[in-house]
Write a protein that holds these residues in place. Sequence first.
Motif, PDB file in Angstrom:
ATOM      1  N   UNK A  49       0.850  -1.183   0.000  1.00 37.16           N
ATOM      2  CA  UNK A  49       0.000   0.000   0.000  1.00 37.16           C
ATOM      3  C   UNK A  49       0.892   1.241   0.000  1.00 37.16           C
ATOM      4  N   UNK A  50       0.371   2.344  -0.499  1.00 31.63           N
ATOM      5  CA  UNK A  50       1.226   3.522  -0.663  1.00 31.63           C
ATOM      6  C   UNK A  50       1.598   4.166   0.663  1.00 31.63           C
ATOM      7  N   UNK A  83      -4.768  -2.092  -1.280  1.00 27.31           N
ATOM      8  CA  UNK A  83      -4.065  -0.906  -1.716  1.00 27.31           C
ATOM      9  C   UNK A  83      -4.318   0.248  -0.741  1.00 27.31           C
ATOM     10  N   UNK A  84      -3.702   1.394  -1.029  1.00 28.07           N
ATOM     11  CA  UNK A  84      -3.795   2.538  -0.129  1.00 28.07           C
ATOM     12  C   UNK A  84      -4.933   3.499  -0.406  1.00 28.07           C
ATOM     13  N   UNK A  85      -5.679   3.295  -1.482  1.00 26.21           N
ATOM     14  CA  UNK A  85      -6.810   4.188  -1.776  1.00 26.21           C
ATOM     15  C   UNK A  85      -7.819   3.453  -2.641  1.00 26.21           C
ATOM     16  N   UNK A  86      -9.090   3.733  -2.411  1.00 25.93           N
ATOM     17  CA  UNK A  86     -10.163   3.213  -3.257  1.00 25.93           C
ATOM     18  C   UNK A  86     -10.521   4.321  -4.244  1.00 25.93           C
ATOM     19  N   UNK A  87     -10.301   4.062  -5.529  1.00 28.60           N
ATOM     20  CA  UNK A  87     -10.492   5.102  -6.544  1.00 28.60           C
ATOM     21  C   UNK A  87     -11.966   5.516  -6.666  1.00 28.60           C
ATOM     22  N   UNK A  97      -6.293  13.677  -2.256  1.00 29.92           N
ATOM     23  CA  UNK A  97      -6.060  13.281  -3.660  1.00 29.92           C
ATOM     24  C   UNK A  97      -4.588  13.000  -3.960  1.00 29.92           C
ATOM     25  N   UNK A  98      -3.683  13.588  -3.196  1.00 30.05           N
ATOM     26  CA  UNK A  98      -2.258  13.324  -3.432  1.00 30.05           C
ATOM     27  C   UNK A  98      -1.941  11.841  -3.183  1.00 30.05           C
ATOM     28  N   UNK A  99      -2.581  11.265  -2.156  1.00 26.74           N
ATOM     29  CA  UNK A  99      -2.373   9.842  -1.888  1.00 26.74           C
ATOM     30  C   UNK A  99      -3.010   8.981  -2.978  1.00 26.74           C
ATOM     31  N   UNK A 100      -4.154   9.443  -3.462  1.00 23.61           N
ATOM     32  CA  UNK A 100      -4.834   8.695  -4.519  1.00 23.61           C
ATOM     33  C   UNK A 100      -3.964   8.695  -5.785  1.00 23.61           C
ATOM     34  N   UNK A 101      -3.361   9.838  -6.086  1.00 25.06           N
ATOM     35  CA  UNK A 101      -2.475   9.931  -7.259  1.00 25.06           C
ATOM     36  C   UNK A 101      -1.261   9.018  -7.086  1.00 25.06           C
ATOM     37  N   UNK A 102      -0.706   8.958  -5.875  1.00 26.24           N
ATOM     38  CA  UNK A 102       0.430   8.078  -5.599  1.00 26.24           C
ATOM     39  C   UNK A 102       0.016   6.618  -5.809  1.00 26.24           C
ATOM     40  N   UNK A 103      -1.188   6.310  -5.350  1.00 24.60           N
ATOM     41  CA  UNK A 103      -1.704   4.946  -5.498  1.00 24.60           C
ATOM     42  C   UNK A 103      -1.857   4.578  -6.969  1.00 24.60           C
ATOM     43  N   UNK A 104      -2.314   5.522  -7.780  1.00 24.81           N
ATOM     44  CA  UNK A 104      -2.463   5.240  -9.215  1.00 24.81           C
ATOM     45  C   UNK A 104      -1.109   4.933  -9.850  1.00 24.81           C
TER      46      UNK A 104
END
Lengths: 415, 137
Positions: A49-50, A83-87, A97-104
């Motif tokens: 996970x991120x 993972x670290x974020x659910x899109x 959103x910065x964490x979501x971008x990292x996860x992507x």
Amino acid sequence: MNLNDTEKAMLAGEMGKARQRAIIQQIQVGDFFDAVDFVPVAQAHIMADTESLGESGVCFLENLANEAEVDNQVCIPTITDPRGADFNTYKQINHDPAYVALEKRADQAFRALGVLMTDTCINYQTVIPPVRGEHLAMGDTGVVIYSNSVFGARTNYEGGPSAVAAALTGRTPRYGFHLDENRHGTRLFQVKEQPKDWSQWGALGGFIGREMGSYYEVPVIEGIDVTPSSDDLKHFGAAMASFGSTALFHMVAITPEAPTVEAVFEGTPPAPHVITAEDVDAFFATYAMDDDALDVVVFAAPQLSLYELERLAKLLKGQTIHSDVALLIATNPENKRAAERMGLDDMITGSGAILMEGVCFYQMHARELGEANDWTRLMTNSAKLVNIISGYGYEPVLSDMERCVQSAIAGRIVR
Amino acid sequence: MRDLIIKGHLGIGPKASGEALVATDNFSARYDLDRIKGIFSRPAHKLFKQGYVGKVLVLNIAKGGVATAWMLHEMASRGMAPAALLLNFANPIIAQGAAFGQVPLIDRFDGDITTMIKTGDQVEVNPATGDVIVTQS
């Protein structure tokens, strides 16, 4: 360590730089644990996970993904932990959103390596079950303890970078629970009170885990006279692994390597540590609060099975979660799709609960989520989660699923 | 002031030195640390609120989950890692994280390492030999 010709070729760089780096790292670990050689593994499962990876870990994966395809592809079936974020639901929980971008970015890098994005810690229930004697490189403590104990497969804890290495080399150093001599029981526990629900199975596992003195201790449990379900053993093992860094247990007459107490110990079994109803009550009391304030109710750790989702759906159908409280549920993508097909998803989310997929609460920047949403008091039926989450600034309360749901509806802790 | 040499199992990572931070508690990077602030954040931990960055951390055993394997590397990349880890018993996760992040690690000493070193001692760690040299404060 003794290396065969393939391993020597990897070490010499003849199979690319990625595999060379991987096997160098594995040899360091093998030497640390006095491994004599490597053992081929049938699957790898990567926890990445991120929150754990951070920018440096994501860059590591991206650099790997940018190497030549002939060098960087995994060579055995390789799957991922939550993972670290659910899109899909991140906006509902104010996830940065910065964490979501990292996860992507991490997600794309893994796909480029040929990794199957299962995003699950219940792969033994939903992807493919291990087989007795099968050597694996599993990357989640709950998956490891379930694979070793319930199926009789053989794996150590393989942390993210180690599981990536195993995926690239197709092997892992032969130490720990790959070896017969480490799979005997070392401690005996006698259970006097049968666990009645998932939170009690978790509490019992957590109690035993807390008693464990090292990774190499193997608890043996006798006195269980009900046949536990897969979900019962999931909560039991996950909590034990979390509290104890424990990778294998035996449950007499239930798990495959423990037909009798005598069979599972080398020599005479030790005197049993008796676990009473009071012991389990005291465990719950560790996670009780004096007042009834409540911010968030979480069902996760491990991700929920289809049957757990069904139970929740029945409890939440036609109900409304209190406006001051959030109710979060984590499952994997397969069960989320199944819940949608079967109408469970509507029953759950119709109450205001949030059903997340491919994540687990403590693996998705829980500290920042708490700060973003003013969440401190957390209620759950997961003994594993209460163990982890206090380090993230939460005040955890452990109770059963029914009381957790009642509390989410009432907006306060219902005892 | 005198030097004490303690022998452990062969370790992982480069040589290191620093001031010791010692407790009889266990260790998990995910469960116990605020890795942004560089402090122990788990209220039940004996080192709660204490800073670990640049310290030689001396603790009992590795506990908890698998995240520490990535986290040592991540902490080191920001200059927020401990100087070294000395444990009575490591688990695979700590060893894998030490190998990936090149964070010095030694375990399996002649005795209980948490009683052989005191907080504030100056400690030199050589994972290649398993030697720990302690200058007692």
